[in-house]
Design an enzyme around this catalytic site. Sequence first.
Site, PDB file in Angstrom:
ATOM      1  N   TYR A  14       0.831  -1.202   0.000  1.00 15.02           N
ATOM      2  CA  TYR A  14       0.000   0.000   0.000  1.00 15.02           C
ATOM      3  C   TYR A  14       0.866   1.253   0.000  1.00 15.02           C
ATOM      4  O   TYR A  14       0.562   2.237  -0.677  1.00 15.02           O
ATOM      5  CB  TYR A  14      -0.926   0.055   1.212  1.00 15.02           C
ATOM      6  CG  TYR A  14      -1.740  -1.177   1.477  1.00 15.02           C
ATOM      7  CD1 TYR A  14      -2.157  -2.009   0.442  1.00 15.02           C
ATOM      8  CD2 TYR A  14      -2.101  -1.522   2.772  1.00 15.02           C
ATOM      9  CE1 TYR A  14      -2.917  -3.141   0.696  1.00 15.02           C
ATOM     10  CE2 TYR A  14      -2.858  -2.646   3.031  1.00 15.02           C
ATOM     11  CZ  TYR A  14      -3.262  -3.459   1.993  1.00 15.02           C
ATOM     12  OH  TYR A  14      -4.004  -4.580   2.251  1.00 15.02           O
TER      13      TYR A  14
ATOM     14  N   GLU B 145      11.424  -9.010   2.510  1.00 18.26           N
ATOM     15  CA  GLU B 145      11.501  -9.071   3.970  1.00 18.26           C
ATOM     16  C   GLU B 145      12.639 -10.005   4.343  1.00 18.26           C
ATOM     17  O   GLU B 145      13.061 -10.829   3.538  1.00 18.26           O
ATOM     18  CB  GLU B 145      10.209  -9.647   4.558  1.00 18.26           C
ATOM     19  CG  GLU B 145       8.984  -8.808   4.355  1.00 18.26           C
ATOM     20  CD  GLU B 145       7.731  -9.448   4.954  1.00 18.26           C
ATOM     21  OE1 GLU B 145       7.752 -10.660   5.276  1.00 18.26           O
ATOM     22  OE2 GLU B 145       6.732  -8.735   5.092  1.00 18.26           O
TER      23      GLU B 145
ATOM     24  N   HIS C  83       5.792 -12.337   9.919  1.00 14.39           N
ATOM     25  CA  HIS C  83       5.395 -13.508   9.158  1.00 14.39           C
ATOM     26  C   HIS C  83       6.194 -14.743   9.538  1.00 14.39           C
ATOM     27  O   HIS C  83       7.341 -14.651   9.966  1.00 14.39           O
ATOM     28  CB  HIS C  83       5.607 -13.266   7.657  1.00 14.39           C
ATOM     29  CG  HIS C  83       4.660 -12.279   7.088  1.00 14.39           C
ATOM     30  ND1 HIS C  83       3.322 -12.538   6.941  1.00 14.39           N
ATOM     31  CD2 HIS C  83       4.845 -11.021   6.632  1.00 14.39           C
ATOM     32  CE1 HIS C  83       2.734 -11.484   6.410  1.00 14.39           C
ATOM     33  NE2 HIS C  83       3.634 -10.553   6.215  1.00 14.39           N
TER      34      HIS C  83
END
Length: 193
Positions: free
Chosen positions: A58, A108, A150
């Site tokens: 986003y 990441e 995550h």
Amino acid sequence: MLDMVKVKRALCGSKSRLIGPNCPGVMTAGQCKIGIMPGNIFRPGKVGIVSRSGTLTYEAVFQTTQEGLGQTTAIGIGGDPVKGTEFIDVLAMLLADRETEAIVMIGEIGGAAEEDAAQFLMDEAKRGRRKPMVGFIAGRTAPPGRRMGHAGAIIAGGKGDAESKTAAMEAAGIRVSPSPARLGRTLVEVLKG
């Protein structure tokens, strides 16, 4: 994770593509939305975005809109260890897309997907397929050996840390943004060359 292994296996050989899990989905600006991305921040344009982080997807969309670049397609692939679609899959599509003139890739810590993608991009560049790119690696300040966010964000055996991923991306010609807040501005700088 075992459920995703079953889903991925069930889709093997089918015409369907698994995006995710745990991702915001896919959006082609002005044309199609599959998932939970906020459509009001998108503008049709020339930047393809692929990201393991939903929130930073986003952010990259918002910034490229603010910079007047807009987007072709944004795809959140998720950060879990078992994914249906990887960076390489999306990068191949964005490199082949005539409307996509530049790419933002957000990775990441954890795993080797970013390093694999960097090698793919170097191989593609040798074949003459290259586009201006900006990247970012989330999790730079995470303590080694600790699970952060995550399930795919664990660093093991000296691999998957932010430094090795950043180095691989830079070696592939990707300008790594100093912070997620500068993704759009960094891409503008790259495009001005």
